[in-house]
Scaffold this active site. Sequence first.
Site, PDB file in Angstrom:
ATOM      1  N   GLU A 240      -2.683   8.558   8.202  1.00 24.97           N
ATOM      2  CA  GLU A 240      -1.596   7.916   8.953  1.00 24.97           C
ATOM      3  C   GLU A 240      -0.258   8.134   8.249  1.00 24.97           C
ATOM      4  O   GLU A 240       0.725   8.545   8.847  1.00 24.97           O
ATOM      5  CB  GLU A 240      -1.905   6.424   9.071  1.00 24.97           C
ATOM      6  CG  GLU A 240      -0.784   5.604   9.716  1.00 24.97           C
ATOM      7  CD  GLU A 240      -1.103   4.113   9.785  1.00 24.97           C
ATOM      8  OE1 GLU A 240      -2.059   3.665   9.147  1.00 24.97           O
ATOM      9  OE2 GLU A 240      -0.363   3.400  10.486  1.00 24.97           O
ATOM     10  N   ASN A 353       7.284   0.016   2.729  1.00 23.59           N
ATOM     11  CA  ASN A 353       7.728   0.990   1.723  1.00 23.59           C
ATOM     12  C   ASN A 353       7.692   0.414   0.307  1.00 23.59           C
ATOM     13  O   ASN A 353       7.544   1.167  -0.657  1.00 23.59           O
ATOM     14  CB  ASN A 353       9.124   1.512   2.083  1.00 23.59           C
ATOM     15  CG  ASN A 353       9.051   2.524   3.226  1.00 23.59           C
ATOM     16  OD1 ASN A 353       7.999   2.672   3.852  1.00 23.59           O
ATOM     17  ND2 ASN A 353      10.143   3.223   3.494  1.00 23.59           N
TER      18      ASN A 353
END
Length: 369
Positions: A240, A353
């Site tokens: 992914e 992130n």
Amino acid sequence: MDLDFSPAERDFRAEVRDWLSANVPDPPLPSMDTAEGFQAHRAWEARLAAARLSVVSWPEEYGGRGASLIDWLIFEEEYWAAGAPARVTQNGIFLLAPCLMRFGTPEQRARWLPRMASGADVWAQAWSEPEAGSDLAALTSRAEPAPGGGWLLHGHKTWSSRAAHATHGFGLFRTSGARHQGLTYVMFPLDEVAVRPIAQLDGLPGFAELHLDGVRVEESMVLGEAGQGWSIAMATTSSERGLTLRSPGRFLATADRLLALARASGDPAAADRAARCWTEAEAYRLHTYATARRIMAGEETGAAASLGKIFWSELDLRMHALALELLGERAGETPWLDGFLFALAGPIYAGTNEIQRTIVAERVLGLPR
Ligand SMILES: Cc1cc2nc3c(=O)[nH]c(=O)nc-3n(C[C@H](O)[C@H](O)[C@H](O)COP(=O)(O)OP(=O)(O)OC[C@H]3O[C@@H](n4cnc5c(N)ncnc54)[C@H](O)[C@@H]3O)c2cc1C
């Protein structure tokens, strides 16, 4: 390394380009987050599948062409450059399918993959829970053995993209107390699940909460073995983040549109910034071709996939922010505003992130905890 495309790859690109130029809907389809748009997107996926362009890198028996990852990247570049519709089937095709191919039984693959490829079934990913996002192994939804066989699913999932209109879900459920080893990967139909849509920033139900209260599934809905769910799930996250969910074609198409906008503005400083974004999109493209080559040679993408995820999500946000700056008040009349709202989510979905940076620090750079 040979950096040229082969004649067969060039022919494939030409075929895809011709088909798209004759078939991409004009005007564009309504948002897939509306009931009407969702059905229109499913019909589009069926057309793609009829042309055997829905899942080009899958084996032919499941609706693909057995094409290489390089062909898939070529397909994606043409797809996004043509302004074709976002894929309503993407979570199934890019997240569940790789797991089915690797860990599924032949019966599971034959039953689910062709229907996924044609949009007959649309799958939603049901991993996140209110208290288990970044710390996914903290999830508490559970699967318990059902009397007479199969499993009963209980729990509360959230942020499930497209679940408001999808047909099936796939997720992790606790089958024992052991943190990572106690998780099992289960597929389930959504018709017996209480689905509560959640509005996105644009007001449309892009996500949903799922409440499972004893939803019964057959034994054949478990992927792999009970307790193996975490390792199966981790095999998907690397694909992914690293390759499939956000192919470079998407960002190159955005960068091309941004360059045109910056040129039209007549502002040389803006043109420089747009050119820098275009260069970064091109760098991501070249990096991804190298990743595809490594995967085709049998290597795993592993933790380095996190680098790609940080790179594309931050680039996408920068490109959309620059476009809004250039457009000013006119932005609302263009697709850039919707694109910006979606880009805001890039650093969050597929693992935030912050978490990706920790993975890079520890597992790629080998820094101490
Ligand atoms: C557009 C979009 C689509 C999504 N689609 C799906 C879907 O289809 N299916 C699905 O299951 N989920 C989906 N999600 C959910 C997504 O995966 C989670 O939002 C994400 O994993 C973060 O989890 P959380 O929201 O619980 O935030 P939290 O984990 O609570 O994190 C909150 C903040 O704290 C930071 N943080 C947490 N732990 C640490 C740490 N150890 N070190 C440093 N910082 C930390 C995070 O980075 C974040 O900034 C989607 C999210 C978005 C935005």
